[in-house]
Design an enzyme around this catalytic site. Sequence first.
Site, PDB file in Angstrom:
ATOM      1  N   GLY A  38      -4.414  -0.622  -0.481  1.00 22.74           N
ATOM      2  CA  GLY A  38      -5.574  -0.120  -1.197  1.00 22.74           C
ATOM      3  C   GLY A  38      -5.807  -0.991  -2.415  1.00 22.74           C
ATOM      4  O   GLY A  38      -4.874  -1.608  -2.939  1.00 22.74           O
ATOM      5  N   GLN A  97      -8.993  -3.289 -10.619  1.00 22.99           N
ATOM      6  CA  GLN A  97      -7.801  -4.116 -10.436  1.00 22.99           C
ATOM      7  C   GLN A  97      -8.131  -5.597 -10.295  1.00 22.99           C
ATOM      8  O   GLN A  97      -7.256  -6.442 -10.468  1.00 22.99           O
ATOM      9  CB  GLN A  97      -7.003  -3.647  -9.226  1.00 22.99           C
ATOM     10  CG  GLN A  97      -6.393  -2.278  -9.414  1.00 22.99           C
ATOM     11  CD  GLN A  97      -5.614  -1.879  -8.182  1.00 22.99           C
ATOM     12  OE1 GLN A  97      -6.167  -1.314  -7.248  1.00 22.99           O
ATOM     13  NE2 GLN A  97      -4.326  -2.198  -8.177  1.00 22.99           N
ATOM     14  N   CYS A 131       2.094  -0.090  -7.157  1.00 22.77           N
ATOM     15  CA  CYS A 131       0.736  -0.508  -7.462  1.00 22.77           C
ATOM     16  C   CYS A 131       0.720  -2.021  -7.658  1.00 22.77           C
ATOM     17  O   CYS A 131       1.591  -2.562  -8.340  1.00 22.77           O
ATOM     18  CB  CYS A 131       0.250   0.204  -8.732  1.00 22.77           C
ATOM     19  SG  CYS A 131      -1.425  -0.228  -9.227  1.00 22.77           S
ATOM     20  N   LEU A 132      -0.274  -2.671  -7.071  1.00 26.46           N
ATOM     21  CA  LEU A 132      -0.385  -4.122  -7.223  1.00 26.46           C
ATOM     22  C   LEU A 132      -0.572  -4.526  -8.680  1.00 26.46           C
ATOM     23  O   LEU A 132      -0.230  -5.641  -9.062  1.00 26.46           O
ATOM     24  CB  LEU A 132      -1.542  -4.652  -6.371  1.00 26.46           C
ATOM     25  CG  LEU A 132      -1.393  -4.456  -4.859  1.00 26.46           C
ATOM     26  CD1 LEU A 132      -2.663  -4.904  -4.142  1.00 26.46           C
ATOM     27  CD2 LEU A 132      -0.176  -5.177  -4.322  1.00 26.46           C
ATOM     28  N   HIS A 145      -4.772   7.649  -5.116  1.00 25.86           N
ATOM     29  CA  HIS A 145      -4.262   6.570  -5.969  1.00 25.86           C
ATOM     30  C   HIS A 145      -5.411   5.636  -6.392  1.00 25.86           C
ATOM     31  O   HIS A 145      -5.548   5.314  -7.571  1.00 25.86           O
ATOM     32  CB  HIS A 145      -3.173   5.802  -5.208  1.00 25.86           C
ATOM     33  CG  HIS A 145      -2.587   4.661  -5.967  1.00 25.86           C
ATOM     34  ND1 HIS A 145      -1.317   4.694  -6.483  1.00 25.86           N
ATOM     35  CD2 HIS A 145      -3.090   3.436  -6.290  1.00 25.86           C
ATOM     36  CE1 HIS A 145      -1.062   3.532  -7.093  1.00 25.86           C
ATOM     37  NE2 HIS A 145      -2.125   2.759  -6.981  1.00 25.86           N
ATOM     38  N   GLU A 146      -6.217   5.220  -5.416  1.00 32.11           N
ATOM     39  CA  GLU A 146      -7.319   4.297  -5.721  1.00 32.11           C
ATOM     40  C   GLU A 146      -8.414   4.994  -6.518  1.00 32.11           C
ATOM     41  O   GLU A 146      -8.997   4.401  -7.432  1.00 32.11           O
ATOM     42  CB  GLU A 146      -7.881   3.679  -4.438  1.00 32.11           C
ATOM     43  CG  GLU A 146      -6.874   2.887  -3.627  1.00 32.11           C
ATOM     44  CD  GLU A 146      -6.092   1.850  -4.426  1.00 32.11           C
ATOM     45  OE1 GLU A 146      -6.637   1.280  -5.403  1.00 32.11           O
ATOM     46  OE2 GLU A 146      -4.922   1.600  -4.088  1.00 32.11           O
ATOM     47  N   HIS A 192      -7.685   4.942 -10.113  1.00 36.63           N
ATOM     48  CA  HIS A 192      -8.036   3.671 -10.762  1.00 36.63           C
ATOM     49  C   HIS A 192      -9.473   3.701 -11.278  1.00 36.63           C
ATOM     50  O   HIS A 192      -9.762   3.162 -12.340  1.00 36.63           O
ATOM     51  CB  HIS A 192      -7.876   2.492  -9.800  1.00 36.63           C
ATOM     52  CG  HIS A 192      -6.497   1.944  -9.724  1.00 36.63           C
ATOM     53  ND1 HIS A 192      -5.859   1.360 -10.801  1.00 36.63           N
ATOM     54  CD2 HIS A 192      -5.629   1.873  -8.688  1.00 36.63           C
ATOM     55  CE1 HIS A 192      -4.654   0.960 -10.427  1.00 36.63           C
ATOM     56  NE2 HIS A 192      -4.482   1.255  -9.154  1.00 36.63           N
TER      57      HIS A 192
END
Length: 189
Positions: A45, A50, A102-103, A144-145, A148
């Site tokens: 995701g 991000q 998380c990236l 999660h996304e 963001h």
Amino acid sequence: MVLPIHVYGDPILRERAQPVEADSPELQQLLDDMVETMHAASGIGLAAPQVGRRERVFVVDLTPMKEELEAEGETLPPMPMFFINPEIVWTSEEQCSFEEGCLSIPDVREVVERPVAVRIRYLDRQFRPQELEARGMLARVIQHEYDHLEGILFIDRISAFRRQLLRRRLREIARGQVSAEYPLALSRV
């Protein structure tokens, strides 16, 4: 094009993303770039903040986990999925805990409790209104996304004690003392 991923400490990760007003070639390019970036980083995701963008969009692709998820009884819609101007309209009372990463916070993983199921309204890539009820891993990644887009990171959903234990590592990431197998947009603190 693979875009650099902004890391913890970058103020854009704490901003609320702005609604997309209309489809455009630039938006379609952003969506393509986000999918390419997510795949290059071995993510499942990725949200626009991000990659340093303020549009209210995220992408999801659970293909790398498909066999495992289907073995557990989860049915996945066609991937990748594109969520434009999403709105979570319902969450289940039932919760479950699962380790997330998380990236934008490389090499940090923590157990996060989230609702098992969600209902989300959004525009798909063709700007058609959609509503989806998701359970399991898809519901978790969507939450999660979505966080963001609200300026919330998964570490905001862990205990103050666990956050305190991560304080030094998070400070290092914010200072740019981090590396990953994918391009990063690092702070110059």
